[in-house]
Design an enzyme around this catalytic site. Sequence first.
Site, PDB file in Angstrom:
ATOM      1  N   TYR A 144     -16.723 -21.048  14.448  1.00  0.00           N
ATOM      2  CA  TYR A 144     -15.414 -20.563  14.171  1.00  0.00           C
ATOM      3  C   TYR A 144     -14.329 -21.644  14.338  1.00  0.00           C
ATOM      4  CZ  TYR A 144     -11.472 -17.512  13.344  1.00  0.00           C
ATOM      5  OH  TYR A 144     -10.071 -17.207  12.965  1.00  0.00           O
ATOM      6  N   ASP A 239     -14.133 -29.500  17.940  1.00  0.00           N
ATOM      7  CA  ASP A 239     -13.061 -28.288  18.035  1.00  0.00           C
ATOM      8  C   ASP A 239     -13.297 -27.663  19.424  1.00  0.00           C
ATOM      9  OD1 ASP A 239     -11.735 -26.127  18.209  1.00  0.00           O
ATOM     10  OD2 ASP A 239     -12.639 -25.036  16.179  1.00  0.00           O
ATOM     11  N   LYS A 267      -5.341 -22.576  22.806  1.00  0.00           N
ATOM     12  CA  LYS A 267      -5.467 -21.726  23.893  1.00  0.00           C
ATOM     13  C   LYS A 267      -4.754 -22.164  25.323  1.00  0.00           C
ATOM     14  CE  LYS A 267      -9.180 -19.794  21.526  1.00  0.00           C
ATOM     15  NZ  LYS A 267      -9.265 -18.236  21.176  1.00  0.00           N
TER      16      LYS A 267
HETATM   17  N1  PLP Z   1     -11.307 -22.841  17.131  1.00  0.00           N
HETATM   18  C1  PLP Z   1     -12.087 -22.078  17.931  1.00  0.00           C
HETATM   19  C2  PLP Z   1     -13.465 -22.697  18.505  1.00  0.00           C
HETATM   20  C3  PLP Z   1     -11.507 -20.970  18.255  1.00  0.00           C
HETATM   21  O1  PLP Z   1     -12.463 -20.347  19.010  1.00  0.00           O
HETATM   22  C4  PLP Z   1     -10.471 -20.280  17.561  1.00  0.00           C
HETATM   23  C5  PLP Z   1     -10.203 -18.990  17.697  1.00  0.00           C
HETATM   24  O2  PLP Z   1     -10.662 -18.396  18.742  1.00  0.00           O
HETATM   25  C6  PLP Z   1      -9.775 -21.168  16.600  1.00  0.00           C
HETATM   26  C7  PLP Z   1     -10.193 -22.578  16.557  1.00  0.00           C
HETATM   27  C8  PLP Z   1      -8.407 -20.681  15.774  1.00  0.00           C
HETATM   28  O3  PLP Z   1      -7.782 -20.553  16.917  1.00  0.00           O
HETATM   29  P1  PLP Z   1      -6.435 -19.420  16.625  1.00  0.00           P
HETATM   30  O4  PLP Z   1      -6.884 -18.252  16.801  1.00  0.00           O
HETATM   31  O5  PLP Z   1      -5.396 -20.055  17.666  1.00  0.00           O
HETATM   32  O6  PLP Z   1      -5.726 -19.749  15.285  1.00  0.00           O
END
Ligand code: PLP
Length: 429
Positions: A144, A239, A267
């Site tokens: 994700y 990511d 985060k």
């Molecule tokens: N990338 C990863 C690995 C994530 O776990 C998340 C959200 O949980 C995101 C991107 C997207 O972040 P946001 O919820 O701040 O848009």
Amino acid sequence: MRTETSKRLHRAAARLIPGGVNSPARAWSAVGGNPLFIARGYGSHITDVDGNDYIDYVCSWGPLILGHAHPAVLEAAARAMETGTSFGAPTEYENRAASLIVDGIESVAMTRFVNSGTEATMSAMRLARAATGRDMVLKFDGGYHGHDDALLVRAGSGVASQGIADSAGINSKLASDTLIAPYNDVDAVESLFAEYGRKIACVIVEPVAGNMGVVPANSEFIATLRASTSAAGALLIFDEVISGFRVAYGGAQSLYKAKPDITVLGKIIGGGFPVGAYGGSAELMSHVAPLGEMYQAGTLSGNPVAMAAGSATLELLRDSNAHADLDEKTRRLAEGMEAVFREAEVSACVNSACGMLTVFFADSPVRNMADALSSNHIAFSRFFHAMLNQGVYLPPSPFEAWFVSLAHSDEDIELTIAAARDASSSLDA
Ligand code: PLP
């Protein structure tokens, strides 16, 4: 346990907000029941609006590595607010936060702040396309990366918990430029590169996956991603929205000794306030406006309150023995869980990395999304509710990471293991 006030508030919310929640992961679709409304949090504990107290393993889905309402973070945010909340002009807070990231994450020489992880991955992908002049993206089943059109394909936890493969409303032309391979599958990556190598702008990967539940990459997989992208002239995006400053201060890339071209963060770097960031070499970041031709902007980007709270968090992590401590706590919890299920003869696989773990009710190792999907979800739902009844608040989905914070005490961990022992007697997994 009485949860009447949560139920009443959820009924009211459902008339105003789709599903009564502002992010589907909060809706308990995968486990059934009524989401709790939270009144307050302190340290490792949260209290719901009916006054029930829980040990919290959601921790806002990752940002709160120091626990709720940490005094240093509150003070930093309050101080920043005293002098104004947003200017739409540069502040010193941004310099401090950016230098913490550049000093902490080895592959990042320059970074740009945005307001969420989604915005950061979307911008990182745009940067990869701008720098390579190519369109295709390779991502992994169950990864994700936020809800950008091109990346919301086979996107793990939230989507899997909803029982929908993809989202409606995705621009199919964009999604058709997204290639998918199973996580940890070296052969699949090599054969996709053999076929599409010269069209691929970037590979985006969670180096420690958190959105199919916790599934660490194996080293050979990461090495293959680095080698295949370099050979094809494509970029490698890590990511690290979850793993950055969590699995190690330097992120997963410091554990794997790998150097991605672009790193995406979120985060933890906002200390509980909305944030995201992407960064890489100065040369690559020179494509970003106003230096270069790739446009990306934001009214609240680099918000002083978020920068101050994030910087306070990172400084505390950097200047203490935080990661050794967090690793030890996580290990104790994971080993305790494994022992409980072994004794109860319940088939379970506990995957973990520093500060995060997932219990899969599975009788073989979980190395990718297909393995996660074949675990016993009914057992997880029963376990979730049995834990909740004993005051342990787990993520409401079998495909999510449990987040351990530095505020979780030995007693919290012992109580959690004892609760799991009791909960496992209600499982016939
Ligand atoms: N990338 C990863 C690995 C994530 O776990 C998340 C959200 O949980 C995101 C991107 C997207 O972040 P946001 O919820 O701040 O848009």
